[in-house]
Design a protein around this motif. Structure first.
Motif, PDB file in Angstrom:
ATOM      1  N   ASP A 191      -0.427  -0.457   4.942  1.00 47.31           N
ATOM      2  CA  ASP A 191      -0.053   0.373   3.767  1.00 47.31           C
ATOM      3  C   ASP A 191      -1.112   1.183   3.399  1.00 47.31           C
ATOM      4  O   ASP A 191      -0.881   2.442   2.758  1.00 47.31           O
TER       5      ASP A 191
ATOM      6  N   ARG B 291      -0.128   1.418  -5.748  1.00 48.62           N
ATOM      7  CA  ARG B 291      -1.244   1.007  -4.878  1.00 48.62           C
ATOM      8  C   ARG B 291      -2.378  -0.262  -5.251  1.00 48.62           C
ATOM      9  O   ARG B 291      -2.430  -1.329  -4.530  1.00 48.62           O
TER      10      ARG B 291
ATOM     11  N   LEU C 179       6.878  -1.899  -1.847  1.00 44.10           N
ATOM     12  CA  LEU C 179       6.109  -1.203  -0.906  1.00 44.10           C
ATOM     13  C   LEU C 179       7.115   0.011  -0.557  1.00 44.10           C
ATOM     14  O   LEU C 179       6.544   1.196  -0.323  1.00 44.10           O
TER      15      LEU C 179
ATOM     16  N   LEU D   7       6.212   3.840  -0.387  1.00 44.79           N
ATOM     17  CA  LEU D   7       6.527   5.101   0.507  1.00 44.79           C
ATOM     18  C   LEU D   7       7.402   6.327  -0.222  1.00 44.79           C
ATOM     19  O   LEU D   7       7.077   7.433   0.044  1.00 44.79           O
TER      20      LEU D   7
END
Length: 152
Positions: free
Chosen positions: A27, A73, A125, A129
């Motif tokens: 990622d 993040r 996650l 995105l």
């Protein structure tokens, strides 16, 4: 796979931890793209003539999304490190990990089943995105709009 774990981590949980850690590590490329979007936003705000009110709001939205992306993040990086350590056996059990997180004020006291932990990380996650995709779309709209207003 059962939702409860003994004090010692099972092999399948260790394997899941390492796979999830690798996914979270990958990622990082998405995070790099988000940083590029943020840099483009800041350059446009500083270097270009101020766009129309609508475009200004879009640029500011990209900036706010950038702050949210950085927070998500950070959380994913923490999860990645914790899953890596679980998978490598450097954390002896989920109870030890939960205890450390609780003592640092990073986690509530109630233990969570393994499946909930994996599901929560995947949800984070996918949220990351989504943030990056919306940020990218707004940068593209702002770039096209700014070019149009400046006669390019």
């Amino acid at each position: 796979m059962s939702n409860t774990l003994d004090d010692d981590l099972r092999d399948d949980v260790r394997a899941d931890s390492l796979v999830l850690s690798a996914l979270l590590h990958a990622d990082g490329a998405l995070s790099g793209w988000a940083l590029i979007c943020t840099a483009l936003t800041m350059l446009a705000l500083l270097a270009m003539p101020w766009p129309a009110d609508t475009l200004l709001l879009l640029w500011l939205a990209v900036g706010v999304l950038a702050l949210a992306e950085r927070y998500v993040r950070f959380r994913l990086m923490l999860d990645q490190q914790l899953f890596q350590q679980l998978g490598e056996g450097r954390l002896p059990s989920l109870a030890h990990m939960d205890g450390g997180l609780q003592r640092l004020g990073l986690r509530r006291a109630a233990p969570r089943p393994w499946a909930d932990r994996v599901r929560g990380t995947r949800r984070l996650l996918y949220g990351h995105l989504g943030l990056v995709l919306v940020q990218t779309a707004l940068v593209m709209v702002c770039g096209i709009g700014t070019s149009f207003l400046n006669g390019y």
